[in-house]
Motif scaffolding. Structure first.
Motif, PDB file in Angstrom:
ATOM      1  N   LYS A   1      -5.777   8.818 -10.374  1.00 54.30           N
ATOM      2  CA  LYS A   1      -6.574   9.234  -9.146  1.00 54.30           C
ATOM      3  C   LYS A   1      -6.478   7.884  -8.285  1.00 54.30           C
ATOM      4  O   LYS A   1      -7.028   6.874  -8.584  1.00 54.30           O
ATOM      5  N   ASP A   2      -5.695   7.950  -7.308  1.00 57.20           N
ATOM      6  CA  ASP A   2      -5.443   6.699  -6.418  1.00 57.20           C
ATOM      7  C   ASP A   2      -6.969   5.953  -5.948  1.00 57.20           C
ATOM      8  O   ASP A   2      -6.954   4.892  -5.783  1.00 57.20           O
ATOM      9  N   ALA A   3      -7.836   6.774  -5.844  1.00 58.60           N
ATOM     10  CA  ALA A   3      -9.183   6.351  -5.367  1.00 58.60           C
ATOM     11  C   ALA A   3      -9.969   5.356  -6.150  1.00 58.60           C
ATOM     12  O   ALA A   3     -10.782   4.532  -5.934  1.00 58.60           O
ATOM     13  N   ALA A   4      -9.355   5.302  -7.560  1.00 57.53           N
ATOM     14  CA  ALA A   4      -9.976   4.635  -8.639  1.00 57.53           C
ATOM     15  C   ALA A   4      -9.435   3.073  -8.472  1.00 57.53           C
ATOM     16  O   ALA A   4      -9.859   2.089  -8.815  1.00 57.53           O
ATOM     17  N   TYR A   5      -8.295   2.838  -7.644  1.00 54.40           N
ATOM     18  CA  TYR A   5      -7.896   1.274  -7.426  1.00 54.40           C
ATOM     19  C   TYR A   5      -8.335   0.899  -6.339  1.00 54.40           C
ATOM     20  O   TYR A   5      -8.339   1.409  -4.878  1.00 54.40           O
ATOM     21  N   GLU A   6      -8.768  -0.406  -6.097  1.00 53.99           N
ATOM     22  CA  GLU A   6      -8.775  -1.495  -4.994  1.00 53.99           C
ATOM     23  C   GLU A   6      -7.349  -1.770  -4.513  1.00 53.99           C
ATOM     24  O   GLU A   6      -7.295  -1.836  -3.202  1.00 53.99           O
ATOM     25  N   VAL A   7      -6.124  -1.962  -5.152  1.00 57.20           N
ATOM     26  CA  VAL A   7      -5.245  -2.220  -4.568  1.00 57.20           C
ATOM     27  C   VAL A   7      -4.149  -1.321  -5.460  1.00 57.20           C
ATOM     28  O   VAL A   7      -3.520  -1.795  -6.367  1.00 57.20           O
ATOM     29  N   PRO A   8      -3.824  -0.408  -4.871  1.00 59.07           N
ATOM     30  CA  PRO A   8      -2.975   0.851  -5.787  1.00 59.07           C
ATOM     31  C   PRO A   8      -1.765   0.497  -5.949  1.00 59.07           C
ATOM     32  O   PRO A   8      -1.168   0.747  -6.834  1.00 59.07           O
ATOM     33  N   LYS A   9      -1.151  -0.381  -5.414  1.00 60.49           N
ATOM     34  CA  LYS A   9       0.190  -0.641  -5.391  1.00 60.49           C
ATOM     35  C   LYS A   9       0.567  -1.484  -6.744  1.00 60.49           C
ATOM     36  O   LYS A   9       1.585  -1.758  -7.233  1.00 60.49           O
ATOM     37  N   TYR A  10      -0.536  -2.137  -7.195  1.00 66.51           N
ATOM     38  CA  TYR A  10      -0.481  -3.009  -8.368  1.00 66.51           C
ATOM     39  C   TYR A  10      -0.817  -2.257  -9.874  1.00 66.51           C
ATOM     40  O   TYR A  10      -1.281  -2.563 -10.875  1.00 66.51           O
ATOM     41  N   HIS A  11      -0.993  -0.821  -9.524  1.00 67.13           N
ATOM     42  CA  HIS A  11      -1.329   0.078 -10.810  1.00 67.13           C
ATOM     43  C   HIS A  11      -0.577   1.311 -10.503  1.00 67.13           C
ATOM     44  O   HIS A  11       0.159   1.496  -9.514  1.00 67.13           O
ATOM     45  N   PHE A  12      -0.592   2.016 -11.679  1.00 69.10           N
ATOM     46  CA  PHE A  12       0.093   3.360 -11.625  1.00 69.10           C
ATOM     47  C   PHE A  12      -0.544   4.442 -10.955  1.00 69.10           C
ATOM     48  O   PHE A  12      -1.452   5.241 -11.282  1.00 69.10           O
ATOM     49  N   ASN A  13      -0.624   4.164  -9.428  1.00 72.86           N
ATOM     50  CA  ASN A  13      -0.941   5.366  -8.549  1.00 72.86           C
ATOM     51  C   ASN A  13      -0.251   6.370  -8.967  1.00 72.86           C
ATOM     52  O   ASN A  13       0.736   6.713  -9.725  1.00 72.86           O
TER      53      ASN A  13
ATOM     54  N   ALA B   1       3.528   6.136  -8.326  1.00 76.44           N
ATOM     55  CA  ALA B   1       4.387   5.312  -8.917  1.00 76.44           C
ATOM     56  C   ALA B   1       4.438   5.897 -10.492  1.00 76.44           C
ATOM     57  O   ALA B   1       5.388   5.810 -11.048  1.00 76.44           O
ATOM     58  N   ALA B   2       3.246   6.590 -11.052  1.00 76.45           N
ATOM     59  CA  ALA B   2       3.201   7.089 -12.392  1.00 76.45           C
ATOM     60  C   ALA B   2       4.284   8.269 -12.352  1.00 76.45           C
ATOM     61  O   ALA B   2       5.012   8.522 -13.267  1.00 76.45           O
ATOM     62  N   ASN B   3       4.557   8.923 -11.180  1.00 78.21           N
ATOM     63  CA  ASN B   3       5.475  10.191 -11.291  1.00 78.21           C
ATOM     64  C   ASN B   3       6.955   9.460 -11.106  1.00 78.21           C
ATOM     65  O   ASN B   3       7.848  10.409 -11.653  1.00 78.21           O
ATOM     66  N   ALA B   4       7.123   8.284 -10.423  1.00 75.68           N
ATOM     67  CA  ALA B   4       8.538   7.849 -10.453  1.00 75.68           C
ATOM     68  C   ALA B   4       8.661   7.065 -11.663  1.00 75.68           C
ATOM     69  O   ALA B   4       9.940   7.466 -12.056  1.00 75.68           O
ATOM     70  N   PHE B   5       7.666   6.652 -12.422  1.00 76.53           N
ATOM     71  CA  PHE B   5       7.959   6.318 -13.805  1.00 76.53           C
ATOM     72  C   PHE B   5       8.368   7.701 -14.690  1.00 76.53           C
ATOM     73  O   PHE B   5       9.432   7.705 -15.492  1.00 76.53           O
ATOM     74  N   ALA B   6       7.568   8.749 -14.683  1.00 79.76           N
ATOM     75  CA  ALA B   6       7.831   9.930 -15.212  1.00 79.76           C
ATOM     76  C   ALA B   6       9.429  10.561 -14.973  1.00 79.76           C
ATOM     77  O   ALA B   6      10.225  10.943 -15.823  1.00 79.76           O
ATOM     78  N   ALA B   7       9.828  10.354 -13.771  1.00 84.19           N
ATOM     79  CA  ALA B   7      11.165  10.859 -13.102  1.00 84.19           C
ATOM     80  C   ALA B   7      11.884  10.025 -14.023  1.00 84.19           C
ATOM     81  O   ALA B   7      13.198  10.481 -14.356  1.00 84.19           O
TER      82      ALA B   7
ATOM     83  N   LEU C   1       6.512   1.657  -4.605  1.00 87.71           N
ATOM     84  CA  LEU C   1       5.502   2.348  -5.250  1.00 87.71           C
ATOM     85  C   LEU C   1       4.443   1.499  -6.380  1.00 87.71           C
ATOM     86  O   LEU C   1       3.378   1.806  -6.212  1.00 87.71           O
ATOM     87  N   LEU C   2       5.047   0.450  -6.933  1.00 90.31           N
ATOM     88  CA  LEU C   2       4.504  -0.057  -7.757  1.00 90.31           C
ATOM     89  C   LEU C   2       5.008  -1.524  -7.748  1.00 90.31           C
ATOM     90  O   LEU C   2       6.204  -1.778  -7.571  1.00 90.31           O
ATOM     91  N   LEU C   3       3.943  -2.701  -7.455  1.00 92.54           N
ATOM     92  CA  LEU C   3       4.458  -4.016  -7.962  1.00 92.54           C
ATOM     93  C   LEU C   3       3.946  -4.714  -8.876  1.00 92.54           C
ATOM     94  O   LEU C   3       3.072  -4.185  -9.409  1.00 92.54           O
TER      95      LEU C   3
ATOM     96  N   PHE D   1       9.147   0.122  -9.706  1.00 91.06           N
ATOM     97  CA  PHE D   1       9.362   1.602  -9.166  1.00 91.06           C
ATOM     98  C   PHE D   1       9.566   1.838  -7.692  1.00 91.06           C
ATOM     99  O   PHE D   1       8.469   1.330  -6.879  1.00 91.06           O
ATOM    100  N   SER D   2      10.513   2.275  -7.046  1.00 92.40           N
ATOM    101  CA  SER D   2      10.459   2.481  -5.841  1.00 92.40           C
ATOM    102  C   SER D   2      10.847   3.984  -5.291  1.00 92.40           C
ATOM    103  O   SER D   2      11.585   4.656  -6.144  1.00 92.40           O
ATOM    104  N   VAL D   3      10.674   4.365  -4.198  1.00 90.55           N
ATOM    105  CA  VAL D   3      11.181   5.476  -3.513  1.00 90.55           C
ATOM    106  C   VAL D   3      12.827   5.620  -3.678  1.00 90.55           C
ATOM    107  O   VAL D   3      13.417   6.680  -3.809  1.00 90.55           O
TER     108      VAL D   3
END
Length: 527
Positions: A203-215, A218-224, A281-283, A368-370
């Motif tokens: 859940k993205d709402a769980a993060y204060e800075v989503p780009k440094y977490h598996f939002n 980003a999590a789906n880009a890793f899965a892909a 998507l992830l930094l 991970f990037s688009v």
């Protein structure tokens, strides 16, 4: 070609600063198993350390065909040379196999501690997002280890190839004698299980800075990417669709808009890793020498992205990627001709002795990037049991347009016939290159456990692999594509015969760190 003037740089790094000072110092950075996770507000801070601070940027890049020996007149160091020669570095510096091994297992330990803490708190639904993040983080570090230290995944051989120890409890050590590595098949199954359990909980709402977490994206880009390596083509498309969104045009990096008015090296790097860019998507904040070794610094130039490769195989090579006004990145290649870098990695200094110029090097990367995920999807469209070349070509055209100087464009979307005409006219590059004119963007493919049919299917895959090569320059991912497709190639050696990496060469699995082998773990086979 426009080249910006490179900055002169003299490094004053000492070996003692590049290496971890001791095993005990490293262990001090691990989460303390005695720490009591007795409240929900302790879980999220713990997960900050569930992301590895070492990535295989240099391991992958220096092992790949993106680099060459520029000559003995240029300087290097042991780590760089050993990686280039597919040998085993004995040092434990930043970017080394040792650093990656330790860094990933430290991150895994943090993820496991968070999971056990959640379990001890009664697994409340309010902590589901943190549980999902911990599971995806655990899968990610194991995925990195498996793809560096194991042979490429092949469903026909995975059960007989060595995996890596999959750690699911904080008490699990990676150093005991006779530690079982298990099979690569088992490792991939456990990664898949963690991903499948974790993805729905993110859940993205769980993060204060989503780009440094598996939002979620980003999590789906890793899965892909994982499913691409796992050869689950429909799952690649499913996860990539979530990561990319409904409109790739607005999600992809717009190279002309982002870099067209930029002239300073630091501004280019800052723009590339900007948290504000939807493409990122992830930094990841890393301890790394990669900006120095692959970037615009006038040092460590023996092994690099030399001009023969740059001109004939990568950024300046002729091909469809230049047919829509030209690649924007080609106008920002800095004039260190032994490296020909696009400055995507910025060097940050953590000084320990500023007067003497001694520091720890850091950088920020985009794991991970688009843009890269779009190419995962395009590849899956081609290889699916129900291939869709038109959708693959659509993604290819999205990528080319976003990376091109469209203000100079007088072309049109690439057609299937044009792809076929281009690749059918090219020779394959020989395994050992004796003359620069033998270099080619067309490689012989020997896929690991799947087939690529001659004709349109192969030509589209050749193009996608080339775009992936361009997209991931300096990031190390080319190495994994070479492994997946069994591409045989050689590394030249100034004053010596080239060394060749065949399809079945066991050196496609980087050797485990010597400390791990000494402690009793089975090493990777060697001839």
């Amino acid at each position: 070609m426009n080249h910006m003037k490179n900055k002169s740089f003299i490094t004053l790094l000492s070996v003692s600063l590049l290496a971890f000072s001791s095993c005990s110092d490293f262990l001090d950075t691990l989460p303390d198993s005695r720490t009591e996770i007795n409240s929900t507000d302790k879980i999220s801070p713990l997960l900050v350390s569930a992301y590895p601070t070492t990535l295989p940027l240099l391991i992958g890049e220096l092992s790949s065909d993106n680099v060459m020996d520029n000559g003995g007149q240029f300087d290097t160091d042991e780590l760089i040379e050993k990686l280039y020669l597919w040998d085993s570095p004995s040092i434990s510096s930043y970017d080394s196999p040792y650093a990656l091994w330790e860094g990933c297992y430290a991150a895994i330990a943090s993820a496991n501690m968070a999971l056990e803490g959640i379990e001890n708190l009664g697994s409340p639904a309010s902590l589901n997002p943190q549980r999902g993040e911990a599971l995806v983080c655990r899968a990610y570090s194991h995925f990195l280890l498996a793809n560096v230290f194991c042979m490429p995944y092949n469903p026909n051989t995975a059960e007989s190839h060595l995996g890596i120890p999959y750690r699911t409890r904080t008490g699990d050590s990676v150093y005991p004698e006779n530690t079982e590595r298990g099979s690569l098949k088992n490792t991939y199954e456990q990664i898949a299980a963690d991903l499948e359990a974790g993805l729905p909980l993110i859940k993205d709402a769980a993060y204060e800075v989503p780009k440094y977490h598996f939002n979620r994206k980003a999590a789906n880009a890793f899965a892909a990417r994982f499913y691409l390596y796992y050869q689950k083509w429909d799952k690649v498309i499913e996860c990539a669709n979530i990561a990319i969104g409904s409109n790739p045009v607005t999600a992809l990096r717009n190279w002309e808009a982002d870099f067209g008015g930029v002239s300073l090296v630091d501004d280019i790097s800052n723009q590339y890793v900007s948290e504000k860019k939807p493409a990122n998507l992830l930094l990841a904040a890393l301890g790394s020498q990669a900006p120095i070794i692959t970037g615009p610094y006038n040092t460590l130039k023996r092994y690099g992205h030399g001009t023969p490769i740059y001109t004939n195989e990568t950024i300046d090579a002729d091909g469809p990627w230049h047919w829509r006004g030209g690649l924007v990145m080609s106008t920002f290649i800095l004039s260190v001709v032994q490296k020909n870098p696009f400055p995507k990695l910025k060097l940050y200094f953590e000084y320990v002795d500023k007067a003497n110029g001694l520091y720890y090097p850091h950088t920020v990367a985009v794991p991970f990037s688009v843009d890269e995920t779009l190419l995962c999807r395009a590849e899956a469209y081609v290889l699916s049991d129900n291939p869709d070349y038109s959708k693959a070509l659509e993604d290819i055209n999205f990528w080319i347009e976003s990376h091109s100087a469209l203000s100079k464009d007088e072309g049109h979307d690439l057609t299937e016939q044009e792809v076929n005409n281009f690749y059918n006219s090219l020779p394959y590059q020989p395994t050992i290159v004796t003359k620069d004119k033998e270099r080619s963007v067309k490689k012989r493919l020997n896929p690991e456990g799947f087939t690529v049919e001659p004709g349109t299917e192969e030509n589209l895959i050749q193009l996608i692999l080339q775009l992936r090569r361009l997209e991931t320059m300096q990031e190390g991912l080319r190495w994994f594509d070479l492994k997946r497709y069994g591409i045989e190639f050689s590394h030249n050696r100034a004053g010596n015969s080239p060394i060749v990496l065949g399809k079945e060469d066991p050196r496609r699995a980087i050797q485990l760190p010597q400390d791990v082998i000494t402690a009793g773990m089975e090493p990777n086979p060697r001839y």
